[in-house]
Design a protein around this motif. Structure first.
Motif, PDB file in Angstrom:
ATOM      1  N   THR A  95       0.852  -1.184   0.000  1.00 10.32           N
ATOM      2  CA  THR A  95       0.000   0.000   0.000  1.00 10.32           C
ATOM      3  C   THR A  95       0.890   1.237   0.000  1.00 10.32           C
ATOM      4  O   THR A  95       1.819   1.329   0.799  1.00 10.32           O
ATOM      5  N   ARG A  96       0.596   2.164  -0.894  1.00  9.14           N
ATOM      6  CA  ARG A  96       1.375   3.405  -0.939  1.00  9.14           C
ATOM      7  C   ARG A  96       0.435   4.603  -0.968  1.00  9.14           C
ATOM      8  O   ARG A  96      -0.456   4.694  -1.810  1.00  9.14           O
ATOM      9  N   SER A  97       0.639   5.529  -0.030  1.00 11.17           N
ATOM     10  CA  SER A  97      -0.092   6.792   0.002  1.00 11.17           C
ATOM     11  C   SER A  97       0.901   7.908  -0.309  1.00 11.17           C
ATOM     12  O   SER A  97       1.990   7.948   0.277  1.00 11.17           O
ATOM     13  N   ARG A  98       0.506   8.815  -1.170  1.00 11.86           N
ATOM     14  CA  ARG A  98       1.452   9.810  -1.666  1.00 11.86           C
ATOM     15  C   ARG A  98       0.789  11.183  -1.746  1.00 11.86           C
ATOM     16  O   ARG A  98      -0.379  11.304  -2.116  1.00 11.86           O
ATOM     17  N   PHE A  99       1.570  12.213  -1.419  1.00 14.25           N
ATOM     18  CA  PHE A  99       1.094  13.591  -1.515  1.00 14.25           C
ATOM     19  C   PHE A  99       2.225  14.461  -2.036  1.00 14.25           C
ATOM     20  O   PHE A  99       3.370  14.338  -1.593  1.00 14.25           O
ATOM     21  N   LEU A 100       1.906  15.332  -2.984  1.00 17.74           N
ATOM     22  CA  LEU A 100       2.934  16.231  -3.499  1.00 17.74           C
ATOM     23  C   LEU A 100       2.339  17.586  -3.820  1.00 17.74           C
ATOM     24  O   LEU A 100       1.152  17.717  -4.133  1.00 17.74           O
ATOM     25  N   VAL A 101       3.182  18.601  -3.719  1.00 15.54           N
ATOM     26  CA  VAL A 101       2.826  19.965  -4.122  1.00 15.54           C
ATOM     27  C   VAL A 101       3.994  20.535  -4.918  1.00 15.54           C
ATOM     28  O   VAL A 101       5.162  20.225  -4.652  1.00 15.54           O
ATOM     29  N   ASN A 102       3.681  21.363  -5.903  1.00 23.07           N
ATOM     30  CA  ASN A 102       4.686  22.022  -6.731  1.00 23.07           C
ATOM     31  C   ASN A 102       4.284  23.466  -6.961  1.00 23.07           C
ATOM     32  O   ASN A 102       3.087  23.787  -7.064  1.00 23.07           O
ATOM     33  N   TYR A 103       5.298  24.316  -7.071  1.00 23.20           N
ATOM     34  CA  TYR A 103       5.032  25.734  -7.309  1.00 23.20           C
ATOM     35  C   TYR A 103       5.944  26.241  -8.413  1.00 23.20           C
ATOM     36  O   TYR A 103       7.176  26.211  -8.276  1.00 23.20           O
ATOM     37  N   PRO A 104       5.378  26.703  -9.556  1.00 23.33           N
ATOM     38  CA  PRO A 104       6.206  27.219 -10.648  1.00 23.33           C
ATOM     39  C   PRO A 104       6.505  28.710 -10.473  1.00 23.33           C
ATOM     40  O   PRO A 104       5.648  29.480 -10.031  1.00 23.33           O
ATOM     41  N   LEU A 105       7.723  29.109 -10.827  1.00 20.15           N
ATOM     42  CA  LEU A 105       8.143  30.508 -10.751  1.00 20.15           C
ATOM     43  C   LEU A 105       8.644  30.948 -12.123  1.00 20.15           C
ATOM     44  O   LEU A 105       9.534  30.308 -12.690  1.00 20.15           O
ATOM     45  N   LYS A 106       8.102  32.034 -12.645  1.00 20.28           N
ATOM     46  CA  LYS A 106       8.555  32.575 -13.915  1.00 20.28           C
ATOM     47  C   LYS A 106       9.807  33.414 -13.676  1.00 20.28           C
ATOM     48  O   LYS A 106       9.820  34.303 -12.824  1.00 20.28           O
ATOM     49  N   LEU A 107      10.867  33.131 -14.418  1.00 23.36           N
ATOM     50  CA  LEU A 107      12.117  33.870 -14.281  1.00 23.36           C
ATOM     51  C   LEU A 107      12.130  35.077 -15.218  1.00 23.36           C
ATOM     52  O   LEU A 107      11.272  35.225 -16.088  1.00 23.36           O
TER      53      LEU A 107
END
Length: 292
Positions: free
Chosen positions: A42-54
């Motif tokens: 059993t695998r539980s997964r959580f992720l967040v990502n934030y993009p930044l414009k250069l």
């Protein structure tokens, strides 16, 4: 701006081998029952990502966190190790990604992921718990035929906490060959997709999956050997159903057949000292995500 966002999406979609950076947030649950095997996964997964414009034209930076809890439930009471040392694992990656346009319509994508991967029985982290992942890809779009657009992605992908702990080629060729049909051929994932409607899609897919983790302080096996790593690797294929609540919010449901599945305990030199019986052929997964 819309063109930039599309290029951004194409880049981050290409890094789907570990976690899709196109997903600003994602909840992911995977289950492999212990039918015909000695272990349930059993695998539980959580992720967040934030993009930044250069500042420079077309360049973006991504920052993110990817956390997983892997739980193993062993059925065989006679396995030659302490099961409490091997029933829970924590995987945590910190993501730094970068993309920029190149000449002749190509785009560069780079991602690095330092992190940790260890068994839950460990009270304190050690240097052996540290892991590293990285991706380097080049993306090219072909849009001469507007009704049949295509895309090529080539590169390399490496991860110490994936099921395959050696560099893998990243190859992805996408083509839309009919208004409601498209395919994607490559490694580590291929699929054939049909759009039932704007909200409903189905896919036939095949992929590589798995995980690798450090076993802190080792686990005694067969009274004379210590396992320092656990590795699970699989190859499966099946059906995926997608429901799109909006253009950016969707639910994926997957049911697959495991063509190949192995669970191994290894020493510090990556030599296998025990293979745990696992003939389970069922693979179930649910993903809820908010994406660009």
């Amino acid at each position: 701006m819309r063109v930039r966002l599309l290029l951004l999406f194409l880049f981050i979609y290409s890094l789907a081998s570990q976690a899709q950076l196109s997903d600003l947030a994602r909840l992911d649950f995977t289950f492999i029952p212990n039918k015909g095997s000695d272990v349930e996964y059993t695998r539980s997964r959580f992720l967040v990502n934030y993009p930044l414009k250069l500042r420079k034209e077309g360049q973006f930076l991504f920052l993110g966190v990817d956390y997983s809890n892997v739980h193993l439930r062993f059925k065989d009471n006679d396995l030659p190790f302490d099961r409490e040392l091997l029933n829970d694992f924590k995987l945590l990656d910190f993501t730094i990604g970068f993309t920029k346009p190149l000449k002749n319509g190509w785009r560069l994508g780079v991602r690095i992921q330092p992190g940790i991967s260890t068994n839950n029985a460990a009270r304190n982290l050690s240097a052996e718990d540290a892991v590293f992942s990285g991706d380097l890809v080049f993306i090219k779009k072909f849009e001469k035929d507007i009704e049949r657009p295509s895309r090529l992605i080539v590169g390399l992908s490496y991860s110490q906490n994936r099921g395959y702990v050696f560099p893998l080629p990243f190859i992805s060729y996408y083509r839309k060959f009919r208004p409601d049909w498209s395919y994607n051929l490559g490694i580590p994932k291929s699929n054939l997709q049909y759009h039932l409607s704007d909200k409903h899609r189905i896919k036939l897919y095949a992929q590589l999956d798995g995980f690798t983790s450090n076993i802190q302080n080792g686990a005694l096996v067969n009274e004379n050997e210590f396992a320092e790593l656990i590795n699970m690797s699989l190859i499966n294929g099946g059906l995926q159903y997608e429901y799109h609540f909006t253009d950016h919010f969707q639910l994926d449901l997957r049911a697959a057949y495991n063509f190949s599945l192995s669970n191994k305990l290894k020493d510090g030199d990556n030599n296998t000292i025990l293979t745990i019986d696992n003939d389970s052929r069922s693979y179930l997964r649910a993903v809820l995500k908010f994406k660009i």
